[in-house]
Enzyme design. Structure first.
Site: not given
Ligand SMILES: *Cc1c(COP(=O)(O)O)cnc(C)c1O
Length: 451
Positions: A230
């Site tokens: 991210k």
């Molecule tokens: C990555 C993501 C999540 C979840 O995040 P994690 O930290 O990986 O659990 C939720 N929604 C979207 C749209 C994502 O891309």
């Protein structure tokens, strides 16, 4: 073209070098637990960031959505209006973005049998927590400008659910796909009309802004993710932006096993172990020192890609549809015209994923053949394979939830937008580890692939 020596990967957060200082501090002070000074400081830093005013350009309110045009031509009045609301926001750092979605639903009282409206075009973590609670996701398709929830279709869905079930959906989950801001004010207007709370899934949208305001701060709750791919990472982690102290306390209670205030362990509710570790929060603090820089780099790459793709017929780069929609460009995405011929497209879909590393990059379940009834067009898959051979990672867009077998029984309100985008789209390498030279190499490779 000569193959890239070092693999260019889709997206990985990049260390600033400051992380280790905060992590060491945690060790030296013996704070190796899921709470502590790094967690508190990380929450404060996130709070300061999400309530910050856009400093780049003045916000053009002339085109502000009809629903709030009372402040037309007066951005200051607009900000004063949201000032109090923004300043009462509280952040809870958690072990993942998925946990943040889960806790937001719990805080809104979502339970067995309830319906929750969710954007269909998203990663499964937006909607899976709905099913953890025994509730039912109802999927709503996207509009073409931002690829996010279509506010008109949202209204249709709400009205139909009320007609069919006699009950209002309990919550709405809107998503900022690939960092692109949704038309959140229009979504909020519909949600407010029916008095349904909105959870903004800004897991991919940290630092994206809509009319200058940070995404994740418009609805009742905002979800952030600090997974490794991210905008910033804590190795794994997330946060929930809560509307006020009271909600923050409720979320904190459920995130820490729902312990009551007795001198012994007494539980009246079922809680979760979802708090962020003080070690991971140390990484997060280091990442906060470069967040602005990283956002700027994502945007810079987007500009570069946009410029190159504007010269290529048959390929559209997905960019901000208007001036006040300010994406962080977490991932840069393109769509290919179905008419475009890509080298090798006659021979695609011959192999399946065999790398067993868990997570999104690999799989534990192997399949015999790669076809399903809804898959990216052959030219898209051919481009992915073409780039892969040059040591460049690219990936299809998220497959809409209403096309996923695990959600085959869920209600969906669709208009064909997300399915069409899924079939035509590809994500390209983005973020601080991708150089200008990489981006130019990638666009050059794509030109060769379609020659
Ligand atoms: C990555 C993501 C999540 C979840 O995040 P994690 O930290 O990986 O659990 C939720 N929604 C979207 C749209 C994502 O891309």
């Amino acid at each position: 073209m000569e193959k890239r020596e070092k693999r260019v990967i889709l997206c990985l957060a990049h260390m600033s070098g400051n992380e280790i200082r905060y992590v060491n501090e945690a060790f030296e002070t013996n704070w190796v637990v899921p709470l502590g000074p790094n967690v508190n400081a990380f929450e404060d830093e996130l709070h300061a960031f999400v309530i910050s005013k856009a400093n780049s350009k003045t916000v053009d309110t002339n085109n502000y959505p009809q629903c709030i045009n009372a402040h037309n031509n007066d951005p200051e009045a607009l900000w004063k209006d949201s000032f109090e609301e923004l300043h009462s926001k509280k952040i809870v750092a958690l072990s993942s973005g998925t946990a943040a979605v889960h806790l937001a639903l719990i805080a809104l009282g979502v339970g067995y049998g309830d319906e929750v409206i969710c954007q269909s075009f998203t990663f499964c973590a937006s909607s899976n927590p709905v099913t953890y609670l025994g509730a039912k996701p109802v999927f709503v398709d996207s509009e073409k400008d931002t690829w996010n929830m279509d506010p008109d279709l949202l209204r249709t869905a709400i009205e139909d659910r009320i007609k069919v079930t006699g009950k209002k959906p309990k919550a709405i989950i809107a998503v900022y796909l690939y960092g692109m801001p949704a038309k959140i004010k229009n979504i909020m207007a519909v949600a407010n009309e029916y008095d349904i709370p909105v959870i903004e899934d800004a897991a991919e949208g940290l630092g994206s802004r809509y009319y200058g305001q940070v995404c994740g701060t418009f609805g009742r709750f905002g979800v952030l993710s600090f997974n490794g791919n991210k905008m910033i990472t804590t190795s794994g982690g997330g946060a929930l932006i809560c509307p006020n102290e009271e909600m923050r306390n409720l979320v904190m209670f459920y995130a820490t096993q729902a312990r009551e205030g007795y001198p012994y362990y007494q539980h009246e509710k079922i809680g979760y172990n979802y708090r962020l570790s003080n070690i991971c929060a140390g990484i997060g603090r280091g990442q906060m020192t470069v967040l602005d820089e990283h956002i700027a780099w994502h945007k810079h790459l987007a500009q570069l890609y946009a410029n190159e793709f504007s010269k290529i017929e048959g390929i559209d780069f997905h960019s901000n549809p208007s001036e006040n929609i300010d994406s962080n460009y977490w991932l840069n995405t393109i769509t290919l015209s179905p008419e475009l011929h890509v080298s090798g497209q006659e021979n695609v879909y011959k192999s399946t994923v065999k790398t067993a590393v868990g997570g999104a990059a690999g799989v534990i379940h192997f399949v015999d053949q790669p076809h399903t009834d809804c898959e990216p067009n052959a030219n898209v898959e051919a481009l992915r394979v073409y780039l892969d051979k040059l040591n460049i990672e690219s990936r299809p867009l998220w497959k809409p939830m209403h096309k996923q077998p695990c959600y085959k029984d869920s209600k969906a309100y669709v208009n064909g937008v997300s399915e069409g985008l899924f079939k035509r789209g590809l994500c390209l390498p983005s973020g601080p580890l991708v150089t200008e030279d990489d981006a130019l190499y990638i666009t050059e490779a794509i030109k060769q692939a379609i020659r």
